[in-house]
Design an enzyme around this catalytic site. Structure first.
Site, PDB file in Angstrom:
ATOM      1  N   HIS A   1      -5.178  -3.622  -2.355  1.00 28.31           N
ATOM      2  CA  HIS A   1      -4.730  -2.701  -3.402  1.00 28.31           C
ATOM      3  C   HIS A   1      -4.439  -3.435  -4.709  1.00 28.31           C
ATOM      4  O   HIS A   1      -3.875  -2.831  -5.639  1.00 28.31           O
ATOM      5  CB  HIS A   1      -3.488  -1.948  -2.940  1.00 28.31           C
ATOM      6  CG  HIS A   1      -3.737  -1.065  -1.764  1.00 28.31           C
ATOM      7  ND1 HIS A   1      -4.119   0.250  -1.869  1.00 28.31           N
ATOM      8  CD2 HIS A   1      -3.683  -1.324  -0.430  1.00 28.31           C
ATOM      9  CE1 HIS A   1      -4.279   0.773  -0.662  1.00 28.31           C
ATOM     10  NE2 HIS A   1      -4.024  -0.167   0.231  1.00 28.31           N
TER      11      HIS A   1
ATOM     12  N   LYS B   1     -12.013   0.480  -1.792  1.00 28.57           N
ATOM     13  CA  LYS B   1     -11.066   1.005  -2.779  1.00 28.57           C
ATOM     14  C   LYS B   1     -11.664   0.845  -4.179  1.00 28.57           C
ATOM     15  O   LYS B   1     -12.517   1.635  -4.573  1.00 28.57           O
ATOM     16  CB  LYS B   1      -9.725   0.324  -2.596  1.00 28.57           C
ATOM     17  CG  LYS B   1      -9.136   0.643  -1.209  1.00 28.57           C
ATOM     18  CD  LYS B   1      -7.850  -0.040  -0.926  1.00 28.57           C
ATOM     19  CE  LYS B   1      -7.262   0.414   0.404  1.00 28.57           C
ATOM     20  NZ  LYS B   1      -8.125   0.149   1.575  1.00 28.57           N
TER      21      LYS B   1
ATOM     22  N   SER C   1       0.793  -1.220   0.000  1.00 28.33           N
ATOM     23  CA  SER C   1       0.000   0.000   0.000  1.00 28.33           C
ATOM     24  C   SER C   1       0.828   1.273   0.000  1.00 28.33           C
ATOM     25  O   SER C   1       0.376   2.307  -0.487  1.00 28.33           O
ATOM     26  CB  SER C   1      -0.943   0.012   1.209  1.00 28.33           C
ATOM     27  OG  SER C   1      -0.212  -0.068   2.425  1.00 28.33           O
TER      28      SER C   1
END
Length: 395
Positions: free
Chosen positions: A210, A241, A182
């Site tokens: 991610h 996300k 990240s």
């Protein structure tokens, strides 16, 4: 001694507030998008994890509104008891199919996912082996478990093997790594991790918070990127996300998923994802499935920004993930990093400051991150600002 004494000790937070470079809690006054209104001024957003830009997608928003009207504002209970909606089951089924896994378990947040998975799987006589740059939630999951934690140097496979050699044959072992890291934006060496796991009889868990929507076939993540979907035992991810919502998940075999459902305290004792969040995540997942070109656009933007920064002589942290939209810029020391971030903010570009322990001492970073919906014109504008501010600081 007063337990609150620590709250009144002088700190770095006090110092940077006095200096006027405190970087946290800036208030948004608009949607999370490529351009935002933050504290009354337009800013180019280069600090969001909204990788596919779906927080403003009309279908995602409409799904959330419809669920809110149909199911109300919350579930008022855990999935284990009264808090399971048909929406939760639908999300788990569609996500499991997308990730090519037997089953998915959803949690209220991504952070809780890691707490819940590791604390359930890693028992008193088990070992968990962690990359040193793993996310904080993975470390807290280890603390919540009764197992023994070992750490290997970041991306150092020789050190990982040394740690595996310390695990008694009679003990279970779980290797845990971020898929896409990240802070650094680099991609884990999953082929070697999986090879070592097979050699030493360990299992593999990948935190793909991610990675989902960012790399892999159709945005399926790190295991797909390497063609190792059958080699990774547990995927973890988040809806906050690429999927533009809130919540987290574990993808695994049916038996492992069922065990976690009945053994994970953060799962059993937490209220379930709200109906609107669940429906929005489903809609975002469908957008990802229907529009794989979003992933391509995101990767193209990452390559474009890297080339632009390199062309201005700006030093980025080295990465094996050039298509990853997390691009850290070296600023080295804490106070200069915060000063630069403040100047960028005032000039209309929002980025995140990465300080120890998120970064190594004397290797502080400005963490920039992109969306698929950033235009090249916006990226060019941001690079002009970044270049000018860094030039003033001889960086």
């Amino acid at each position: 001694m007063d337990i609150f004494e620590k709250c009144y000790q002088p700190s770095l937070v006090d110092e940077i507030r006095r200096m006027g470079i405190y970087p946290y809690f800036h208030a948004l006054e608009s949607r999370q998008d490529t351009e935002v209104i933050m504290e009354g001024k337009r800013r180019i957003m280069l600090g969001s994890n909204n990788y596919l830009g779906l927080t403003t997608n009309p279908d995602v928003i409409a799904a959330g509104v419809e669920a809110f009207e149909c199911y109300g504002s919350g579930c008022s209970g855990s999935r284990f008891l009264n808090g399971t909606l048909q929406l939760h089951l639908q999300l788990e089924q569609e996500l499991a199919e997308f990730l090519h896994k037997d089953a998915v378990v959803t949690f209220s947040t991504g952070f809780q996912s890691n707490l819940g998975i590791i604390s359930a799987i890693v028992g008193m006589h088990d070992y968990v082996i962690m990359d040193r740059e793993n996310h904080a939630s993975l470390y807290d999951g280890c603390k919540l478990s009764y197992g023994k934690m070992l750490r290997f140097r970041h991306a150092d496979m020789d050190d990982l093997e040394k740690k595996l050699q310390k695990v008694p044959e009679s003990c279970g072992c779980l290797i845990v790594t971020d898929g896409v890291f990240s802070m650094g934006g680099d991609i884990a060496n999953l082929p070697e991790i999986c090879r070592l796991a097979r050699k030493y009889g360990a299992r593999v868990m990948v935190d793909d918070a991610h990675g989902l929507g960012v790399i892999g076939e159709g945005g399926r993540g790190t295991a797909s990127y390497y063609g190792l979907e059958d080699e990774v035992d547990i995927y973890m991810g988040t809806f906050s996300k690429s999927l533009a919502s809130l919540g987290g998940y574990m993808a695994a075999s049916s038996r492992v998923a069922d065990f976690v459902r009945h053994a994970s305290r953060p799962f059993i004792f937490s209220a379930s994802i709200t109906p609107a969040s669940c429906a929005s995540a489903i809609a975002a997942l469908r957008q990802l499935k229907q529009h794989p070109e979003l992933v391509t656009a995101l990767q193209d933007n990452a390559l474009y920004l890297r080339r632009k920064l390199a062309g201005r002589g700006i030093k980025m942290r080295p990465s094996n993930g050039e298509i990853v939209p997390i691009i850290p810029i070296y600023t080295y020391e804490e106070i200069p990093t915060l000063t630069i971030a403040k100047e960028l903010y005032e000039a209309g570009v929002y980025v995140n400051s990465s300080l120890p322990p998120a970064a190594a001492p004397h290797e502080c970073l400005l963490r920039t991150s992109l969306m698929a919906t950033h235009t090249h014109a916006l990226i060019d504008e941001a690079v002009d600002v970044i270049s000018e501010v860094l030039r003033r600081h001889d960086l």
